[in-house]
Scaffold this motif. Structure first.
Motif, PDB file in Angstrom:
ATOM      1  N   LYS C 398       0.835  -1.194   0.000  1.00 43.93           N
ATOM      2  CA  LYS C 398       0.000   0.000   0.000  1.00 43.93           C
ATOM      3  C   LYS C 398       0.878   1.255   0.000  1.00 43.93           C
ATOM      4  CE  LYS C 398      -3.543   2.204   2.821  1.00 43.93           C
ATOM      5  NZ  LYS C 398      -2.937   2.869   3.984  1.00 43.93           N
ATOM      6  N   ARG C 399       1.881   1.253   0.889  1.00 41.02           N
ATOM      7  CA  ARG C 399       2.731   2.438   0.996  1.00 41.02           C
ATOM      8  C   ARG C 399       3.499   2.668  -0.309  1.00 41.02           C
ATOM      9  NH1 ARG C 399       2.331   7.039   2.404  1.00 41.02           N
ATOM     10  NH2 ARG C 399       4.238   8.166   2.850  1.00 41.02           N
ATOM     11  N   ALA C 400       3.976   1.588  -0.925  1.00 40.14           N
ATOM     12  CA  ALA C 400       4.713   1.719  -2.185  1.00 40.14           C
ATOM     13  C   ALA C 400       3.830   2.370  -3.240  1.00 40.14           C
ATOM     14  CB  ALA C 400       5.182   0.347  -2.655  1.00 40.14           C
ATOM     15  N   GLY C 401       2.569   1.889  -3.310  1.00 34.27           N
ATOM     16  CA  GLY C 401       1.636   2.458  -4.288  1.00 34.27           C
ATOM     17  C   GLY C 401       1.411   3.944  -4.014  1.00 34.27           C
ATOM     18  N   GLU C 402       1.270   4.271  -2.737  1.00 34.36           N
ATOM     19  CA  GLU C 402       1.018   5.677  -2.382  1.00 34.36           C
ATOM     20  C   GLU C 402       2.182   6.567  -2.798  1.00 34.36           C
ATOM     21  OE1 GLU C 402      -1.739   4.887   1.571  1.00 34.36           O
ATOM     22  OE2 GLU C 402       0.340   5.511   1.785  1.00 34.36           O
ATOM     23  N   ILE C 403       3.397   6.094  -2.514  1.00 33.19           N
ATOM     24  CA  ILE C 403       4.568   6.924  -2.822  1.00 33.19           C
ATOM     25  C   ILE C 403       4.672   7.148  -4.332  1.00 33.19           C
ATOM     26  CG2 ILE C 403       7.100   6.967  -2.783  1.00 33.19           C
ATOM     27  CD1 ILE C 403       5.910   7.586  -0.138  1.00 33.19           C
ATOM     28  N   VAL C 404       4.498   6.081  -5.093  1.00 34.31           N
ATOM     29  CA  VAL C 404       4.596   6.208  -6.549  1.00 34.31           C
ATOM     30  C   VAL C 404       3.487   7.134  -7.060  1.00 34.31           C
ATOM     31  CG1 VAL C 404       4.413   4.957  -8.715  1.00 34.31           C
ATOM     32  CG2 VAL C 404       5.714   3.987  -6.820  1.00 34.31           C
ATOM     33  N   ARG C 405       2.293   6.953  -6.497  1.00 31.28           N
ATOM     34  CA  ARG C 405       1.187   7.810  -6.898  1.00 31.28           C
ATOM     35  C   ARG C 405       1.498   9.275  -6.581  1.00 31.28           C
ATOM     36  NH1 ARG C 405      -3.444   7.672  -2.821  1.00 31.28           N
ATOM     37  NH2 ARG C 405      -1.686   8.619  -1.749  1.00 31.28           N
ATOM     38  N   ASN C 406       1.976   9.525  -5.342  1.00 31.96           N
ATOM     39  CA  ASN C 406       2.288  10.897  -4.954  1.00 31.96           C
ATOM     40  C   ASN C 406       3.297  11.511  -5.909  1.00 31.96           C
ATOM     41  OD1 ASN C 406       0.691  10.360  -2.800  1.00 31.96           O
ATOM     42  ND2 ASN C 406       2.317  10.425  -1.247  1.00 31.96           N
ATOM     43  N   HIS C 407       4.326  10.735  -6.204  1.00 31.35           N
ATOM     44  CA  HIS C 407       5.389  11.221  -7.081  1.00 31.35           C
ATOM     45  C   HIS C 407       4.805  11.605  -8.448  1.00 31.35           C
ATOM     46  CE1 HIS C 407       9.682  11.176  -8.458  1.00 31.35           C
ATOM     47  NE2 HIS C 407       9.060  11.092  -9.628  1.00 31.35           N
ATOM     48  N   ARG C 408       4.023  10.712  -9.009  1.00 28.95           N
ATOM     49  CA  ARG C 408       3.547  10.951 -10.378  1.00 28.95           C
ATOM     50  C   ARG C 408       2.486  12.041 -10.410  1.00 28.95           C
ATOM     51  NH1 ARG C 408       4.082   4.597 -12.277  1.00 28.95           N
ATOM     52  NH2 ARG C 408       6.366   4.688 -12.063  1.00 28.95           N
ATOM     53  N   LEU C 409       1.638  12.056  -9.358  1.00 31.26           N
ATOM     54  CA  LEU C 409       0.625  13.121  -9.290  1.00 31.26           C
ATOM     55  C   LEU C 409       1.305  14.484  -9.225  1.00 31.26           C
ATOM     56  CD1 LEU C 409      -2.154  12.096  -6.748  1.00 31.26           C
ATOM     57  CD2 LEU C 409      -2.465  12.764  -9.132  1.00 31.26           C
ATOM     58  N   TRP C 410       2.337  14.560  -8.407  1.00 29.33           N
ATOM     59  CA  TRP C 410       2.991  15.855  -8.219  1.00 29.33           C
ATOM     60  C   TRP C 410       3.687  16.283  -9.507  1.00 29.33           C
ATOM     61  CZ3 TRP C 410       2.071  19.557  -5.143  1.00 29.33           C
ATOM     62  CH2 TRP C 410       2.960  20.619  -5.020  1.00 29.33           C
ATOM     63  N   GLU C 411       4.314  15.316 -10.204  1.00 27.52           N
ATOM     64  CA  GLU C 411       4.935  15.649 -11.491  1.00 27.52           C
ATOM     65  C   GLU C 411       3.896  16.190 -12.459  1.00 27.52           C
ATOM     66  OE1 GLU C 411       8.849  12.798 -11.897  1.00 27.52           O
ATOM     67  OE2 GLU C 411       7.050  12.251 -13.011  1.00 27.52           O
ATOM     68  N   LEU C 412       2.757  15.509 -12.464  1.00 24.87           N
ATOM     69  CA  LEU C 412       1.703  15.924 -13.391  1.00 24.87           C
ATOM     70  C   LEU C 412       1.195  17.323 -13.030  1.00 24.87           C
ATOM     71  CD1 LEU C 412       0.103  14.844 -15.771  1.00 24.87           C
ATOM     72  CD2 LEU C 412      -1.644  14.074 -14.171  1.00 24.87           C
ATOM     73  N   TYR C 413       1.032  17.536 -11.713  1.00 25.59           N
ATOM     74  CA  TYR C 413       0.544  18.835 -11.247  1.00 25.59           C
ATOM     75  C   TYR C 413       1.513  19.940 -11.657  1.00 25.59           C
ATOM     76  CZ  TYR C 413      -0.832  22.559  -8.101  1.00 25.59           C
ATOM     77  OH  TYR C 413      -1.212  23.777  -7.587  1.00 25.59           O
ATOM     78  N   LEU C 414       2.798  19.684 -11.451  1.00 20.37           N
ATOM     79  CA  LEU C 414       3.787  20.715 -11.786  1.00 20.37           C
ATOM     80  C   LEU C 414       3.782  21.015 -13.277  1.00 20.37           C
ATOM     81  CD1 LEU C 414       6.955  19.982  -9.622  1.00 20.37           C
ATOM     82  CD2 LEU C 414       5.205  21.716  -9.297  1.00 20.37           C
ATOM     83  N   THR C 415       3.721  19.975 -14.098  1.00 20.07           N
ATOM     84  CA  THR C 415       3.779  20.228 -15.542  1.00 20.07           C
ATOM     85  C   THR C 415       2.501  20.895 -16.032  1.00 20.07           C
ATOM     86  OG1 THR C 415       3.075  17.952 -15.838  1.00 20.07           O
ATOM     87  CG2 THR C 415       5.401  18.420 -16.225  1.00 20.07           C
ATOM     88  N   GLN C 416       1.342  20.486 -15.443  1.00 22.85           N
ATOM     89  CA  GLN C 416       0.076  21.032 -15.948  1.00 22.85           C
ATOM     90  C   GLN C 416      -0.237  22.406 -15.369  1.00 22.85           C
ATOM     91  OE1 GLN C 416      -3.231  18.436 -15.666  1.00 22.85           O
ATOM     92  NE2 GLN C 416      -2.518  17.178 -17.378  1.00 22.85           N
ATOM     93  N   SER C 417      -0.120  22.520 -14.027  1.00 25.04           N
ATOM     94  CA  SER C 417      -0.596  23.762 -13.398  1.00 25.04           C
ATOM     95  C   SER C 417       0.495  24.804 -13.296  1.00 25.04           C
ATOM     96  CB  SER C 417      -1.128  23.463 -12.007  1.00 25.04           C
ATOM     97  OG  SER C 417      -2.120  22.486 -12.111  1.00 25.04           O
ATOM     98  N   ALA C 418       1.739  24.348 -13.166  1.00 23.08           N
ATOM     99  CA  ALA C 418       2.789  25.338 -12.981  1.00 23.08           C
ATOM    100  C   ALA C 418       3.623  25.521 -14.244  1.00 23.08           C
ATOM    101  CB  ALA C 418       3.684  24.922 -11.810  1.00 23.08           C
ATOM    102  N   ASN C 419       3.259  24.778 -15.312  1.00 28.08           N
ATOM    103  CA  ASN C 419       3.948  24.925 -16.589  1.00 28.08           C
ATOM    104  C   ASN C 419       5.444  24.711 -16.488  1.00 28.08           C
ATOM    105  OD1 ASN C 419       1.715  25.442 -18.177  1.00 28.08           O
ATOM    106  ND2 ASN C 419       1.660  27.580 -17.479  1.00 28.08           N
ATOM    107  N   ILE C 420       5.811  23.670 -15.757  1.00 25.93           N
ATOM    108  CA  ILE C 420       7.232  23.353 -15.659  1.00 25.93           C
ATOM    109  C   ILE C 420       7.494  22.182 -16.600  1.00 25.93           C
ATOM    110  CG2 ILE C 420       9.032  22.505 -14.095  1.00 25.93           C
ATOM    111  CD1 ILE C 420       7.532  23.957 -11.874  1.00 25.93           C
ATOM    112  N   ALA C 421       8.625  22.212 -17.308  1.00 28.84           N
ATOM    113  CA  ALA C 421       8.911  21.164 -18.288  1.00 28.84           C
ATOM    114  C   ALA C 421       8.993  19.802 -17.612  1.00 28.84           C
ATOM    115  CB  ALA C 421      10.226  21.470 -19.007  1.00 28.84           C
TER     116      ALA C 421
END
Lengths: 329, 257, 481
Positions: C398-421
């Protein structure tokens, strides 16, 4: 109670110290001038950087450094003394910074805790090793400037330069003066605007520690003559008085030297008359000068302020102005 | 609110810092039950105005009346939210302690907050959604939560007129919405609120009335009437330069140097 | 607080009152050995010991109590200035009738102290000098005036035995019955005032502007506090000395400040620390009679502060270091879990376990390191080790899934909302993944429209798959980073 204030004997107070007793009081006054002017010059930068109380802190905390140096080398040489003071000064700066940065204790409390602890340790050490250290508790507090002429004389090539503490203090004063002349711009800029200083290629951190080092050396050279607390007055009073008369730093430096000269002369006079600690009398004299300037200074003096207030600036200026205050809608 | 007098009346108020006037000849009469925004450029004297009303600054001239009386007689009916930066958030108190301070004005000397005071405080915390944080040390709160603690403290004062100094400064959007909801609720209860505000676009949405201030009152009235390009230009733009130049000259003339 | 404090005070007063006044100096006991001295000290056989101890307790109590307020009001160095400024007042009080009349000294010193604090504010108000310069100036000048007077008094025939020098570093053994009475009176007043006006002190210390707006007389509270402070500095002078009395105000209160988050506890703790430091100083100067009391008390207080600074449960340096280390260890475990997840993801989750060999390759480490990391997971119940393969436990999965999810969600958020490459977001996400809470994750998911793939095209584990424990159906198409 009347016995306390001796009769004012003009000859004994005003003339004798500078004629028949010159070999005694001349050195005392010279030492007083050297201490007050060296302290005053360094103190000007402390005040510019709003670090006046670092002077208080360092002056107290050099004591354990001094005592430790005496104990380790079992000598009272200049070098171990400077080394001990520098170590103590740097330690104080770091201790204050880390208490302040690592916890929520505010900087003023951190200063108070650090120097009182170090000073207490120093006092206990002087009491425990009284025989080896040769510093008594009173000397720690207000020094014994009257003993300066009794110290061994230094002479170079047959020319008598003066007693050891005076020569040391004069050398420190010279060094401080040279450093200020050499780094005048850098010191000014880094005190005024550290960011600008960095962009101009000056390292403000280096300047900060350099100033602390100079402070430690000045304080420790003055220690045996004026003690840990009076030195604080000598750091602040010359510059404080000068800055009520001028806003230009170079002029403030010169006025500080004038203040140092007058207060050491007046201090000797006062000390001889009242037969009290001469170092303390010098501080009292310096404070009297400050009080005088505070009252009569043309720009910042109390009289000038009072006069300005009486002129009632606001209404007259308003009526002078042809544009009335716009009406509210 | 059956008071015959206006909640706040200011007459010819002048305040100066170091001889330099910050507010000049302010005249105002505030109606009850209004949510009023005070806007103006930096240094326009917005905070000075509310501080002067509460006697926190000496007045050069003029007077201020609350419900027809001096501030000191009416202090209990006046609530205050100072700027968040005005206090040390490392101070050893928890959220509940701070909110209870809102009750201190009603308590006499030597009296401690009672059970009733505590339940009022709890209700106020509930209103700003901070009840779960009642025992938290105030340093361990976000900026928006700290601002809401101050709001809860003002609510605990149960005053009739409120002064708020930039309650929206440095808070997140959710907190801003929560605060404005509370302010509107107070307004609907017939309270009067004067809020120093920085942001012009939201000022238009939030407030019933606007007070455009720049050393004196540029305009005061219904938001719709006052929020015009011309008046805003007057507040933020050139018109007052003469006034501020004179003030500058006075400062140079009067201040030490 | 009030009850315990006042009870302690009562006991002390009784002890002071019942003690016969003997003119026994501490120095008489010097010759006896340590153990008898310790017994003598704690059985309070001798009046001077009694006085020294009671005096230290009283001064510790009043200094700690009032020191709390100067620390939280950020006036610590005002205490320093005040304590030096009283010296000329002490000398003038002595000159009044050439004896150490405690009351005359109290009055003289209080006036001098208040004059000093007045001058500090007058100088910083009417000149360009900053408050710190004004403080230092007044402190040292008043001290110099005091030294002038003291050296003048000592020159007098009677002055030699004045004992005024004891005021510089303190000698608790020099306390007399009258001194103790005065100390008890001042301390009682301080306790009563603090208890009575606690509410006002609290509010005006925390938020002076607000306090004035609700009609509290903050200026009078300030002046009252300064008056009490001066009086308590003065009664402490004989035992602690002018030079170090400020430390008795600042240090115990600062130690307490590191240990509690409530002012009333801080006040009680600071008073207790002050009492402790005072007693320690009195005791040490009793067993080593050549030592002045003041520095020893201050060292006692500093020891307490150092203990709080290092070992305080929340604000202590060690506690915070441990916390950081624990955080670092957790981060490392989570990174290991993530690596296991990535290895399994690369095989489309067809394998159940991850060999230490694969883990080591994935993390670019040695087998030994991988084994150490694996053992750490086992110790924390996140994985089991059988043979040379690691298997997730349910909580580890469960924790592994959460960490990977957090990582990918945050990457997506940064690229989409903050326009970071997309190639700039990994480092940031490496840190954020460990600290995102569930509610923030929900919010992110909502804002990102429950996206299923990250900016690198890899699947984002969803809440359902994480909690369901079956990731095979997701079948990511990326190789995993």
């Amino acid at each position: 109670m009347n016995a306390m204030i001796p009769a004012f004997d003009p000859h004994a107070v005003l003339v004798a110290p500078w004629t028949e007793n010159l070999s005694l009081f001349g050195w005392i006054a010279a030492m007083g001038f050297a201490v007050t002017s060296a302290c005053g010059l360094v103190g000007n930068y402390l005040m510019l950087r709003r670090m006046a109380l670092m002077g208080d802190a360092v002056s107290h905390s050099v004591l354990p450094g001094l005592v430790a140096a005496f104990l380790v080398t079992s000598s009272r040489g200049t070098l171990p003394m400077f080394a001990g003071a520098l170590a103590a000064g740097v330690f104080t700066t770091i201790a204050i910074e880390s208490i302040h940065k690592l916890t929520r204790v505010k900087q003023d409390a951190a200063i108070g805790i650090t120097f009182s602890t170090l000073f207490a340790i120093g006092v206990v050490m002087t009491s425990l090793y009284a025989a080896q250290v040769d510093l008594d508790a009173d000397c720690v507090l207000y020094g014994e400037i009257a003993f300066v002429p009794l110290e061994p004389m230094v002479s170079v090539g047959g020319v008598v330069l003066g007693p050891v503490p005076f020569v040391r203090m004069a050398a420190v004063l010279l060094m401080v003066g040279l450093l200020i002349v050499a780094f005048y711009k850098e010191l000014l800029v880094s005190a005024f605007d550290p960011g600008l200083a960095r962009s101009l290629g000056t390292n403000p951190t280096l300047m900060h520690y350099g100033l602390m080092a100079a402070l430690s050396v000045v304080v420790v050279s003055a220690f045996e003559s004026v003690g840990a607390i009076l030195v604080v007055a000598m750091l602040i009073l010359p510059g404080a008085t000068a800055s009520l008369l001028s806003t230009r730093l170079s002029r403030v430096h010169l006025l500080s030297l004038v203040h140092a000269a007058i207060s050491s002369w007046l201090g000797v006079t006062l000390g001889v008359w009242l037969d009290c600690s001469i170092a303390a009398a010098m501080v009292v004299a310096g404070a009297l000068l400050f009080a005088l300037v505070w009252i009569v200074s043309p720009s910042e003096g109390l009289i000038a302020r009072w006069r300005r207030r009486r002129r009632a600036v606001l209404p007259s200026a308003l009526s002078d102005d042809s544009n009335p205050v716009p009406e509210a809608k | 609110m059956s008071d015959p007098y206006a909640p706040l009346e200011i007459h010819d108020l002048t305040v100066a810092y170091h001889k330099k006037p910050v507010l000049w000849g302010v005249d105002l009469v505030i109606e009850p039950g209004r949510l009023i925004g005070i806007v103006g450029p930096n240094g326009a004297g917005k905070s000075t105005l509310i501080k002067a009303c509460m006697g926190l600054l000496p007045l050069q001239s003029g007077w201020v009346k609350f419900f027809g009386e001096s501030f000191h007689k009416m202090a209990r009916r006046v609530g205050y939210v100072p700027q968040r930066e005005s206090v040390d958030w490392d101070f050893p108190v928890n959220v509940m302690d701070v909110v209870l301070m809102g009750r201190y004005g009603r308590l006499g000397v030597l009296r401690r907050p009672s059970k009733a005071d505590r339940s009022v405080a709890r209700a106020c915390l509930e209103k700003v959604h901070l009840l779960p944080y009642a025992n938290r040390q105030i340093a361990n709160l976000s900026g928006g939560q700290q601002q809401r603690v101050f709001l809860a403290r003002a609510l605990a004062q149960e005053a009739d007129i409120y002064f708020m100094d930039e309650p929206f400064a440095g808070v997140d959007a959710a907190t801003e919405a929560a605060i404005i909801a509370v302010l509107r609720e107070l307004r609907d209860m017939g309270k009067t609120l004067l809020v120093v505000h920085h942001d012009l676009p939201t000022a238009r949405q939030y407030f019933d009335d606007l007070l455009l201030l720049n050393m004196n009152v540029v305009a005061f009235g219904k938001t719709a009437d006052v929020f015009t390009a011309e008046l805003l230009q007057k507040t933020y733009g050139g018109r007052l330069t003469i006034l501020s130049e004179v003030a500058q000259a006075l400062g140079a003339h009067g201040a030490s140097r | 607080m009030s009850r315990t404090a006042s009870r302690a005070l009562l006991i002390l007063l009784l002890a002071a009152a019942t003690s016969p006044v003997e003119a026994a100096g501490v120095r008489e006991f010097v010759s006896s050995d340590w153990s008898t001295q310790i017994v003598r000290f704690f059985t309070l056989q001798d009046a001077s010991v009694r006085f020294a101890l009671i005096g230290s307790v009283l001064l510790g109590l009043s200094c700690g109590l009032l020191g709390s307020f100067i620390v939280v009001r950020k006036m610590a160095l005002m205490g320093d200035a005040l304590s030096h400024a009283v010296l000329p007042g002490v000398a003038i009080g002595f000159l009044w009738n050439m004896t150490k009349d405690p009351l005359a000294i109290l009055i003289g010193a209080t006036i001098a102290g208040l004059l000093g604090t007045f001058l500090v504010s007058a100088i910083s108000r009417t000149t360009r000098l900053k408050e710190d310069a004004a403080l230092g100036l007044v402190l040292a000048t008043f001290f110099a005036i005091g030294i002038c007077l003291v050296t003048m008094i000592q020159r007098l025939p009677t002055g030699n035995k004045s004992g005024l020098d004891k005021f510089l570093f303190g000698q608790a053994a020099a306390l007399s019955a009258e001194d103790i009475t005065l100390m008890a009176i001042v301390t009682s007043i301080a306790v009563v005032m603090v208890v009575a006006f606690y509410k006002e002190l609290l509010a005006s210390s925390f938020d002076p502007g607000f306090s004035r707006s609700i009609g509290l007389p903050t200026r009078w509270i300030h002046h009252g506090l300064m008056l009490l402070l001066t009086a308590s500095v003065v009664i402490a002078l004989q035992a602690v000395g002018v030079v170090l009395v400020s430390a008795m105000l600042i240090t115990p209160a600062s130690a307490a400040y590191l240990l509690t988050d409530r002012l009333h506890r801080l006040v009680v703790m600071a008073a207790a620390f002050g009492v402790g430091a005072g007693m320690a100083g009195a005791f040490l100067s009793f067993v080593g009679p050549s030592l002045p009391t003041g520095p020893l008390m201050v060292i006692g207080a500093s020891a307490l502060f150092s203990a709080a600074f290092l070992f305080g449960p929340r604000h202590g340096v060690v506690a915070r270091w441990l916390l950081r280390r624990r955080g670092a260890a957790r981060t490392q475990r989570e990174n290991t879990l993530k690596s296991m997840f990535h290895v399994m993801e690369a095989t489309q989750f067809r394998t159940e376990g991850v060999t230490l060999h694969d883990l080591a390759i994935r993390r670019r480490e040695t087998i030994d390191d991988a084994q150490r990391l694996g053992r750490d997971l086992v110790r924390h119940g996140l994985a089991t080790l059988s043979g040379d393969a690691l298997y997730f436990t349910p909580s580890g999965r469960k924790r592994a899934g959460e960490i990977v999810r957090n990582h990918r969600l945050w990457e997506l958020y940064l690229t989409q909302s903050a326009n970071i490459a997309a190639d700039h977001v990994h480092e940031d996400a490496e840190k954020i993944e460990h600290i995102l809470g569930e509610s923030v994750v929900r919010d992110l998911e909502r804002r990102l429209g429950y996206a299923t793939f990250d900016p690198h095209g890899r699947a984002i584990p969803s809440a359902r798959t994480i909690h369901g424990g079956d990731a095979r159906r997701e079948g990511g198409n990326g190789s995993g980073k």
